[in-house]
Design a protein around this motif. Structure first.
Motif, PDB file in Angstrom:
ATOM      1  N   ARG A 228     -63.091  23.391 -65.158  1.00 45.88           N
ATOM      2  CA  ARG A 228     -63.019  23.522 -63.693  1.00 45.88           C
ATOM      3  C   ARG A 228     -63.109  22.150 -63.028  1.00 45.88           C
ATOM      4  O   ARG A 228     -62.372  21.858 -62.071  1.00 45.88           O
ATOM      5  CB  ARG A 228     -64.146  24.433 -63.218  1.00 45.88           C
ATOM      6  N   ALA A 229     -64.006  21.291 -63.522  1.00 45.51           N
ATOM      7  CA  ALA A 229     -64.137  19.948 -62.954  1.00 45.51           C
ATOM      8  C   ALA A 229     -62.897  19.114 -63.238  1.00 45.51           C
ATOM      9  O   ALA A 229     -62.415  18.372 -62.369  1.00 45.51           O
ATOM     10  CB  ALA A 229     -65.381  19.263 -63.531  1.00 45.51           C
ATOM     11  N   HIS A 230     -62.355  19.225 -64.443  1.00 49.67           N
ATOM     12  CA  HIS A 230     -61.152  18.474 -64.816  1.00 49.67           C
ATOM     13  C   HIS A 230     -59.986  18.859 -63.919  1.00 49.67           C
ATOM     14  O   HIS A 230     -59.232  17.988 -63.431  1.00 49.67           O
ATOM     15  CB  HIS A 230     -60.824  18.758 -66.290  1.00 49.67           C
ATOM     16  N   ALA A 231     -59.828  20.171 -63.651  1.00 54.77           N
ATOM     17  CA  ALA A 231     -58.733  20.627 -62.801  1.00 54.77           C
ATOM     18  C   ALA A 231     -58.895  20.112 -61.379  1.00 54.77           C
ATOM     19  O   ALA A 231     -57.908  19.743 -60.715  1.00 54.77           O
ATOM     20  CB  ALA A 231     -58.677  22.152 -62.809  1.00 54.77           C
ATOM     21  N   ALA A 232     -60.138  20.072 -60.895  1.00 55.73           N
ATOM     22  CA  ALA A 232     -60.382  19.577 -59.537  1.00 55.73           C
ATOM     23  C   ALA A 232     -60.032  18.095 -59.442  1.00 55.73           C
ATOM     24  O   ALA A 232     -59.360  17.674 -58.478  1.00 55.73           O
ATOM     25  CB  ALA A 232     -61.847  19.802 -59.156  1.00 55.73           C
ATOM     26  N   VAL A 233     -60.447  17.306 -60.405  1.00 56.56           N
ATOM     27  CA  VAL A 233     -60.136  15.885 -60.393  1.00 56.56           C
ATOM     28  C   VAL A 233     -58.617  15.660 -60.453  1.00 56.56           C
ATOM     29  O   VAL A 233     -58.057  14.872 -59.702  1.00 56.56           O
ATOM     30  CB  VAL A 233     -60.833  15.162 -61.573  1.00 56.56           C
ATOM     31  N   ALA A 234     -57.961  16.408 -61.317  1.00 56.97           N
ATOM     32  CA  ALA A 234     -56.498  16.262 -61.475  1.00 56.97           C
ATOM     33  C   ALA A 234     -55.751  16.631 -60.212  1.00 56.97           C
ATOM     34  O   ALA A 234     -54.680  16.081 -59.929  1.00 56.97           O
ATOM     35  CB  ALA A 234     -56.019  17.116 -62.647  1.00 56.97           C
ATOM     36  N   SER A 235     -56.302  17.544 -59.415  1.00 58.00           N
ATOM     37  CA  SER A 235     -55.590  18.066 -58.251  1.00 58.00           C
ATOM     38  C   SER A 235     -55.339  17.010 -57.180  1.00 58.00           C
ATOM     39  O   SER A 235     -54.443  17.194 -56.351  1.00 58.00           O
ATOM     40  CB  SER A 235     -56.369  19.243 -57.647  1.00 58.00           C
ATOM     41  N   ALA A 236     -56.122  15.933 -57.168  1.00 59.51           N
ATOM     42  CA  ALA A 236     -55.967  14.907 -56.123  1.00 59.51           C
ATOM     43  C   ALA A 236     -55.330  13.626 -56.642  1.00 59.51           C
ATOM     44  O   ALA A 236     -55.314  12.617 -55.922  1.00 59.51           O
ATOM     45  CB  ALA A 236     -57.327  14.606 -55.479  1.00 59.51           C
ATOM     46  N   LEU A 237     -54.838  13.644 -57.869  1.00 55.33           N
ATOM     47  CA  LEU A 237     -54.150  12.475 -58.410  1.00 55.33           C
ATOM     48  C   LEU A 237     -52.683  12.493 -58.002  1.00 55.33           C
ATOM     49  O   LEU A 237     -52.050  13.545 -58.005  1.00 55.33           O
ATOM     50  CB  LEU A 237     -54.258  12.457 -59.936  1.00 55.33           C
TER      51      LEU A 237
END
Length: 239
Positions: A228-237
């Motif tokens: 879940r954290a990885h997906a959140a970080v990836a979403s703003a790249l």
């Protein structure tokens, strides 16, 4: 050419600032126990170096977490710029978030001593026992109310892509019962890639995502929390 000059100006500013102010700041902190004697000047020096190097940072979503709360922040790691950026842009003067950092910091004059007074924990990434010991100490600090920054990729990206996350930060958050705040640093790789000593004037955006509660979670929930954290970080790249 200008990129190399900007990089050297930034690094020299940091080095000179630490060399001149650092010993006095460390001595005052050791004598008084007040972290602010290190935190205030180090924040100003870090900010000055970034500014002279032409680094411009936009922060998004800081209102999503309580500055008085306790969290595990999990930013991606794009560049040498990341630690000073999070140091400058998170927390308040005085007691503030700690940081898990690589053991090589211990060898840096002045800085290697100063980190011990402001909640930074150097550890050997190649030594599992040393890493576990640092995680245990960080978890104890979390329980005592100090937030922590952990770069869950474990190292800087070599090509700008987001690497898989390691589990340590998420074990810490669940063990201490504190929320995880995913953090996206975007643009730092283009500004100062790992492979070159140059600093380009590329806009950098730091995005704080919604905190992920860990109340009621167990070790079995670590993989889902990590994803879940990885997906959140990836979403703003933007890469």
């Amino acid at each position: 050419m200008l990129g190399r000059l900007r990089a050297w100006i930034m690094l020299i500013t940091w080095g000179a600032g630490l060399g001149i102010v650092g010993p006095f700041a460390i001595a005052l902190t050791a004598l008084t126990g007040r972290e602010s004697f290190i935190v205030v000047p180090s924040t100003l020096i870090a900010r000055l170096g970034l500014w002279l190097g032409g680094v411009r940072v936009r922060v998004v979503g800081k209102e999503r977490f309580d500055p008085k709360g306790t969290y595990v922040f999990t930013p991606n790691h794009q560049s040498l710029l990341d630690p000073p950026i999070v140091w400058v842009h998170v927390g308040t003067y005085g007691r503030r978030a700690g940081l898990l950092i690589k053991k090589e910091i211990r060898k840096v004059p002045v800085l290697g001593i100063g980190v011990n007074y402001v909640g930074m924990l150097p550890f050997d990434r190649s030594d599992p026992e040393d890493a576990r010991d640092a995680a245990r100490k960080a978890t104890e600090s979390l329980r005592a109310g100090r937030s922590f920054f952990v770069f869950p990729e474990g190292t800087r990206t070599r090509d700008g892509t987001l690497l898989p996350f390691k589990k340590g930060a998420f074990h810490m958050a669940i063990d201490a019962g504190v929320p995880v705040v995913p953090v996206t640093i975007d643009g730092a790789y283009a500004a100062m890639p790992r492979s070159a000593l140059r600093l380009e004037r590329v806009p950098i955006t730091v995005t704080f995502h919604e905190p992920i509660p860990t109340a009621g979670m167990t070790e079995a929930d670590v993989p889902a929390l990590l994803e879940r954290a990885h997906a959140a970080v990836a979403s703003a790249l933007t890469l």
